[in-house]
Design a protein around this motif. Sequence first.
Motif, PDB file in Angstrom:
ATOM      1  N   ILE A 203      -9.584  18.519 -30.013  1.00 10.43           N
ATOM      2  CA  ILE A 203      -9.993  17.498 -29.052  1.00 10.43           C
ATOM      3  C   ILE A 203     -11.496  17.633 -28.841  1.00 10.43           C
ATOM      4  O   ILE A 203     -12.000  18.725 -28.599  1.00 10.43           O
ATOM      5  N   SER A 204     -12.210  16.544 -28.923  1.00 12.40           N
ATOM      6  CA  SER A 204     -13.666  16.573 -28.769  1.00 12.40           C
ATOM      7  C   SER A 204     -14.069  15.716 -27.570  1.00 12.40           C
ATOM      8  O   SER A 204     -14.103  14.480 -27.662  1.00 12.40           O
ATOM      9  N   PRO A 205     -14.363  16.348 -26.422  1.00 15.76           N
ATOM     10  CA  PRO A 205     -14.838  15.560 -25.280  1.00 15.76           C
ATOM     11  C   PRO A 205     -16.145  14.858 -25.630  1.00 15.76           C
ATOM     12  O   PRO A 205     -16.961  15.388 -26.373  1.00 15.76           O
ATOM     13  N   SER A 206     -16.329  13.676 -25.115  1.00 14.53           N
ATOM     14  CA  SER A 206     -17.555  12.929 -25.366  1.00 14.53           C
ATOM     15  C   SER A 206     -18.133  12.467 -24.045  1.00 14.53           C
ATOM     16  O   SER A 206     -17.524  12.619 -22.981  1.00 14.53           O
ATOM     17  N   SER A 207     -19.331  11.880 -24.117  1.00 10.28           N
ATOM     18  CA  SER A 207     -19.986  11.391 -22.906  1.00 10.28           C
ATOM     19  C   SER A 207     -19.251  10.198 -22.318  1.00 10.28           C
ATOM     20  O   SER A 207     -19.518   9.795 -21.183  1.00 10.28           O
ATOM     21  N   MET A 208     -18.326   9.614 -23.069  1.00 10.26           N
ATOM     22  CA  MET A 208     -17.572   8.460 -22.577  1.00 10.26           C
ATOM     23  C   MET A 208     -16.174   8.863 -22.101  1.00 10.26           C
ATOM     24  O   MET A 208     -15.247   8.061 -22.136  1.00 10.26           O
ATOM     25  N   MET A 209     -16.036  10.132 -21.660  1.00 16.24           N
ATOM     26  CA  MET A 209     -14.776  10.591 -21.094  1.00 16.24           C
ATOM     27  C   MET A 209     -15.011  10.996 -19.646  1.00 16.24           C
ATOM     28  O   MET A 209     -16.114  11.402 -19.266  1.00 16.24           O
ATOM     29  N   GLN A 210     -13.971  10.868 -18.820  1.00 15.28           N
ATOM     30  CA  GLN A 210     -14.082  11.244 -17.417  1.00 15.28           C
ATOM     31  C   GLN A 210     -12.767  11.812 -16.916  1.00 15.28           C
ATOM     32  O   GLN A 210     -11.727  11.648 -17.552  1.00 15.28           O
ATOM     33  N   GLU A 211     -12.819  12.506 -15.794  1.00 18.44           N
ATOM     34  CA  GLU A 211     -11.628  12.992 -15.119  1.00 18.44           C
ATOM     35  C   GLU A 211     -11.381  12.120 -13.897  1.00 18.44           C
ATOM     36  O   GLU A 211     -12.330  11.666 -13.240  1.00 18.44           O
ATOM     37  N   ARG A 212     -10.071  11.886 -13.562  1.00 21.60           N
ATOM     38  CA  ARG A 212      -9.746  11.070 -12.405  1.00 21.60           C
ATOM     39  C   ARG A 212      -8.827  11.856 -11.467  1.00 21.60           C
ATOM     40  O   ARG A 212      -7.827  12.420 -11.901  1.00 21.60           O
ATOM     41  N   GLU A 213      -9.163  11.890 -10.186  1.00 23.98           N
ATOM     42  CA  GLU A 213      -8.307  12.495  -9.175  1.00 23.98           C
ATOM     43  C   GLU A 213      -7.217  11.485  -8.823  1.00 23.98           C
ATOM     44  O   GLU A 213      -7.517  10.399  -8.318  1.00 23.98           O
ATOM     45  N   LEU A 214      -5.966  11.817  -9.127  1.00 25.48           N
ATOM     46  CA  LEU A 214      -4.885  10.843  -8.992  1.00 25.48           C
ATOM     47  C   LEU A 214      -4.634  10.434  -7.541  1.00 25.48           C
ATOM     48  O   LEU A 214      -4.269   9.290  -7.269  1.00 25.48           O
ATOM     49  N   GLU A 215      -4.806  11.360  -6.598  1.00 26.76           N
ATOM     50  CA  GLU A 215      -4.511  11.025  -5.206  1.00 26.76           C
ATOM     51  C   GLU A 215      -5.577  10.126  -4.596  1.00 26.76           C
ATOM     52  O   GLU A 215      -5.273   9.191  -3.856  1.00 26.76           O
ATOM     53  N   THR A 216      -6.857  10.382  -4.915  1.00 27.23           N
ATOM     54  CA  THR A 216      -7.938   9.608  -4.301  1.00 27.23           C
ATOM     55  C   THR A 216      -8.515   8.551  -5.237  1.00 27.23           C
ATOM     56  O   THR A 216      -9.274   7.683  -4.805  1.00 27.23           O
ATOM     57  N   ASN A 217      -8.168   8.621  -6.533  1.00 23.82           N
ATOM     58  CA  ASN A 217      -8.712   7.710  -7.548  1.00 23.82           C
ATOM     59  C   ASN A 217     -10.188   7.971  -7.834  1.00 23.82           C
ATOM     60  O   ASN A 217     -10.839   7.179  -8.525  1.00 23.82           O
ATOM     61  N   ALA A 218     -10.768   9.045  -7.286  1.00 23.46           N
ATOM     62  CA  ALA A 218     -12.173   9.367  -7.539  1.00 23.46           C
ATOM     63  C   ALA A 218     -12.325   9.880  -8.962  1.00 23.46           C
ATOM     64  O   ALA A 218     -11.441  10.539  -9.511  1.00 23.46           O
ATOM     65  N   THR A 219     -13.465   9.569  -9.589  1.00 25.08           N
ATOM     66  CA  THR A 219     -13.722   9.981 -10.968  1.00 25.08           C
ATOM     67  C   THR A 219     -14.899  10.951 -11.025  1.00 25.08           C
ATOM     68  O   THR A 219     -15.730  11.008 -10.112  1.00 25.08           O
ATOM     69  N   GLY A 220     -14.931  11.722 -12.109  1.00 25.52           N
ATOM     70  CA  GLY A 220     -16.018  12.672 -12.307  1.00 25.52           C
ATOM     71  C   GLY A 220     -16.106  13.037 -13.769  1.00 25.52           C
ATOM     72  O   GLY A 220     -15.236  12.676 -14.574  1.00 25.52           O
ATOM     73  N   PRO A 221     -17.143  13.782 -14.159  1.00 30.09           N
ATOM     74  CA  PRO A 221     -17.321  14.138 -15.572  1.00 30.09           C
ATOM     75  C   PRO A 221     -16.323  15.198 -16.017  1.00 30.09           C
ATOM     76  O   PRO A 221     -15.853  16.012 -15.227  1.00 30.09           O
ATOM     77  N   VAL A 222     -16.017  15.192 -17.325  1.00 36.16           N
ATOM     78  CA  VAL A 222     -15.189  16.232 -17.921  1.00 36.16           C
ATOM     79  C   VAL A 222     -16.044  17.479 -18.086  1.00 36.16           C
ATOM     80  O   VAL A 222     -17.206  17.399 -18.480  1.00 36.16           O
ATOM     81  N   GLY A 223     -15.472  18.638 -17.754  1.00 40.44           N
ATOM     82  CA  GLY A 223     -16.228  19.875 -17.896  1.00 40.44           C
ATOM     83  C   GLY A 223     -16.684  20.089 -19.327  1.00 40.44           C
ATOM     84  O   GLY A 223     -15.867  20.119 -20.245  1.00 40.44           O
ATOM     85  N   MET A 224     -17.979  20.215 -19.552  1.00 37.57           N
ATOM     86  CA  MET A 224     -18.534  20.397 -20.890  1.00 37.57           C
ATOM     87  C   MET A 224     -19.144  21.799 -20.972  1.00 37.57           C
ATOM     88  O   MET A 224     -20.205  22.047 -20.414  1.00 37.57           O
ATOM     89  N   ASP A 225     -18.450  22.703 -21.645  1.00 39.31           N
ATOM     90  CA  ASP A 225     -18.913  24.079 -21.789  1.00 39.31           C
ATOM     91  C   ASP A 225     -19.028  24.375 -23.276  1.00 39.31           C
ATOM     92  O   ASP A 225     -18.032  24.354 -24.001  1.00 39.31           O
ATOM     93  N   ALA A 226     -20.240  24.661 -23.733  1.00 40.26           N
ATOM     94  CA  ALA A 226     -20.478  24.877 -25.168  1.00 40.26           C
ATOM     95  C   ALA A 226     -19.737  26.093 -25.697  1.00 40.26           C
ATOM     96  O   ALA A 226     -19.534  26.223 -26.910  1.00 40.26           O
TER      97      ALA A 226
END
Length: 282
Positions: A73-96
């Motif tokens: 799986i290759s995370p990209s800059s066009m991926m995000q995480e979504r909090e299901l309860e609040t619907n808030a979004t944020g970046p996917v953790g990117m750790d080299a």
Amino acid sequence: MELPGKNIYFYEVSSELTLTNHGDNFNLRLHEIFSYCFPRPGSYDSESSRVTYDIIKSTDKCLFGKYSRRKNISPSSMMQERELETNATGPVGMDATKQLENFTYFLLDYNKKILAEIFNSYLPRIEKVLPESVKEMHNELSSIIITPYKASREELNKRIKNVDQIVSVSASFKRTEEQNVIRSLEEELGCEAEWYSIKMKLNFRKPSIIDNLLGLSEKVETNSVVVHTINEAGLEEPLDLVKMLIVKKATLELTDDMVFNHNLIYAALSQNLNAFARTYLS
């Protein structure tokens, strides 16, 4: 927490005789081969299969671990995480220093010569990758054969009933069969047939189509009877009913992080493997 049932596939494991193993003692032979490839718990990379094995338990009776497709799986800059309860979004953790992978668990019982695997539709089948890895790791001195157990007619009917979405059905026949077999199927099933093959959209007003094709496969030389389905990952998955594998659905009691539930996974795989051996190999 209790997760939905997981499909467990079962395979027969054997090895070819070589000068480096214990003759006709199949149990010792398997143990010797895998002990050479995976001498202790830890991680082992296979270049030929492009997978990593994380061996958790290795004894003279069994081998238990995980395998994963490296850099699956290759995370990209066009991926995000979504909090299901609040619907808030944020970046996917990117750790080299880390990468995302799909993985699954497997258990090999040397005495029963049975391998049980929790199916993951995003991974290559263990029947293909593990023999390749053994040959590579054992310097081609030994080879193993992993053969899936095939389902009975009763098992097939249960599996088809559990399929959520069927797209189409197809079948192909050996060229030794008379062309009138195909023509009679066209008439019986109400479909158009090509030379020695049939493909049709499933007509739910004809629920006997699949059963008719399975019955036909027992009478004539049939290469395949394939039900084209949509699996839980939303991908099309062809199920060849002539080569259908025995599958058991296991409901596992797990914590939120399946990666570290080794004892629970081992217990569940061991229980299902033993039950399978009692039912199908007695």
